[in-house]
Design an enzyme around this catalytic site. Structure first.
Site, mmCIF file in Angstrom:
data_model
loop_
_atom_site.group_PDB
_atom_site.id
_atom_site.type_symbol
_atom_site.label_atom_id
_atom_site.label_comp_id
_atom_site.label_asym_id
_atom_site.label_seq_id
_atom_site.Cartn_x
_atom_site.Cartn_y
_atom_site.Cartn_z
ATOM 1 N N HIS A 66 0.857 -1.190 0.000
ATOM 2 C CA HIS A 66 0.000 0.000 0.000
ATOM 3 C C HIS A 66 0.895 1.242 0.000
ATOM 4 O O HIS A 66 1.876 1.295 0.748
ATOM 5 C CB HIS A 66 -0.889 -0.018 1.249
ATOM 6 C CG HIS A 66 -1.846 1.128 1.297
ATOM 7 N ND1 HIS A 66 -3.034 1.135 0.590
ATOM 8 C CD2 HIS A 66 -1.791 2.316 1.942
ATOM 9 C CE1 HIS A 66 -3.662 2.278 0.803
ATOM 10 N NE2 HIS A 66 -2.934 3.012 1.625
ATOM 11 N N GLU A 118 8.519 1.017 -3.144
ATOM 12 C CA GLU A 118 7.685 -0.190 -3.209
ATOM 13 C C GLU A 118 8.434 -1.309 -3.929
ATOM 14 O O GLU A 118 8.403 -2.472 -3.519
ATOM 15 C CB GLU A 118 6.376 0.099 -3.954
ATOM 16 C CG GLU A 118 5.466 1.073 -3.245
ATOM 17 C CD GLU A 118 4.123 1.222 -3.956
ATOM 18 O OE1 GLU A 118 3.551 0.223 -4.398
ATOM 19 O OE2 GLU A 118 3.642 2.372 -4.064
HETATM 20 C C1 GRF Z 1 0.861 0.649 -5.996
HETATM 21 O O1 GRF Z 1 1.063 1.978 -5.598
HETATM 22 C C2 GRF Z 1 0.470 -0.211 -4.823
HETATM 23 O O2 GRF Z 1 1.062 0.192 -3.636
HETATM 24 C C3 GRF Z 1 -1.014 -0.010 -4.766
HETATM 25 O O3 GRF Z 1 -1.435 0.064 -6.107
HETATM 26 C C4 GRF Z 1 -0.356 0.522 -6.913
HETATM 27 C C5 GRF Z 1 -0.140 -0.521 -7.958
HETATM 28 O O4 GRF Z 1 0.815 -0.143 -8.894
HETATM 29 N N1 GRF Z 1 -1.642 -1.077 -4.024
HETATM 30 P P1 GRF Z 1 1.410 -1.220 -9.891
HETATM 31 O O5 GRF Z 1 0.214 -1.823 -10.637
HETATM 32 O O6 GRF Z 1 2.132 -2.249 -9.084
HETATM 33 O O7 GRF Z 1 2.299 -0.466 -10.808
#
Ligand code: GRF
Length: 216
Positions: A111, A176
């Site tokens: 998240h 992330e």
């Molecule tokens: C990311 O920011 C994740 O944290 C959230 O949704 C977004 C997904 O991005 N849950 P991606 O599809 O992985 O590029």
């Protein structure tokens, strides 16, 4: 030792999925991406997964009479591939209690905020509106409490003057892509535990690697 099989659920672009696929391509990584499932038929991540040679299936949720029957179809697909860990990566679908229980303690989500601040959607705008000076991302176990399961690890980034939701999102996304593969590695190595609703990581010195930003 056999590698842990990870199933990734997506709804969109799949950049976190791609980061996990990339990490898992290293010979010494203890997990492999066994399959990708999207509830959105034209999700860009599906094509990216297939290009990487990973079985990728679209299961549009509209084709199912209710939430649980869709979830049972997703679960059957994951089981078909021998999945031992589900990683949600931009999966924009609330899950039935059945699915949450079926994968309890074996399902992670990422998240783009420092939970418990700013759960839900339009997360970066929530952070900007609140005027926080630090934001980041969180990997947590999935429970029935949306974005509320036990927190495993977080990475922080600064919120800069002049940031928009988009510039902040890009900065957080970079973290992330580092954090998710690391946590999946920990899971595969059997280092994660949950007790009294709190997650623990064995073998990591407190503060050693959990705070990623500023860059070490
Ligand atoms: C990311 O920011 C994740 O944290 C959230 O949704 C977004 C997904 O991005 N849950 P991606 O599809 O992985 O590029």
């Amino acid at each position: 030792m056999a590698k842990l099989k990870v199933g990734i659920l997506i709804s969109g672009r799949g950049s976190n999925m791609a980061a996990l696929i990339e990490a898992a391509s290293a010979p010494d990584y203890p997990a492999e991406v066994a399959c990708v499932v999207s509830n959105v038929a034209d999700a860009a991540g599906l094509a990216a997964a297939r290009a990487a040679g990973i079985p990728a299936t679209a299961l549009p949720h509209k084709g199912y009479p209710d939430r649980e029957s869709f979830d049972r179809a997703v679960s059957a697909e994951l089981e078909k591939h021998g999945v031992g860990l589900v990683a949600l990566a931009g999966f924009l679908r609330i899950q039935s209690p059945w699915f949450v229980a079926r994968w309890q303690d074996r399902q992670l989500n990422i998240h783009p905020s420092l939970l418990p601040s700013f759960p839900g959607l339009r997360v970066q705008q929530q952070a900007l509106d609140a005027g926080v000076k630090v934001s980041g991302c969180t990997v947590h176990f999935v429970t029935a409490d949306l974005d509320g399961g036990p927190i495993i690890a977080q990475a922080a980034v600064p919120v800069l003057a002049g940031d928009t939701a988009d510039t902040l999102a890009v900065r957080i996304l970079r973290q992330e892509h580092r954090l998710y593969p690391l946590v999946v590695r920990w899971f595969a190595e059997g280092r994660l535990s949950v007790r009294d609703g709190r997650a623990g990581v064995a073998g990591v010195a407190p503060g050693a690697t959990l705070l990623f930003s500023p860059e070490p």
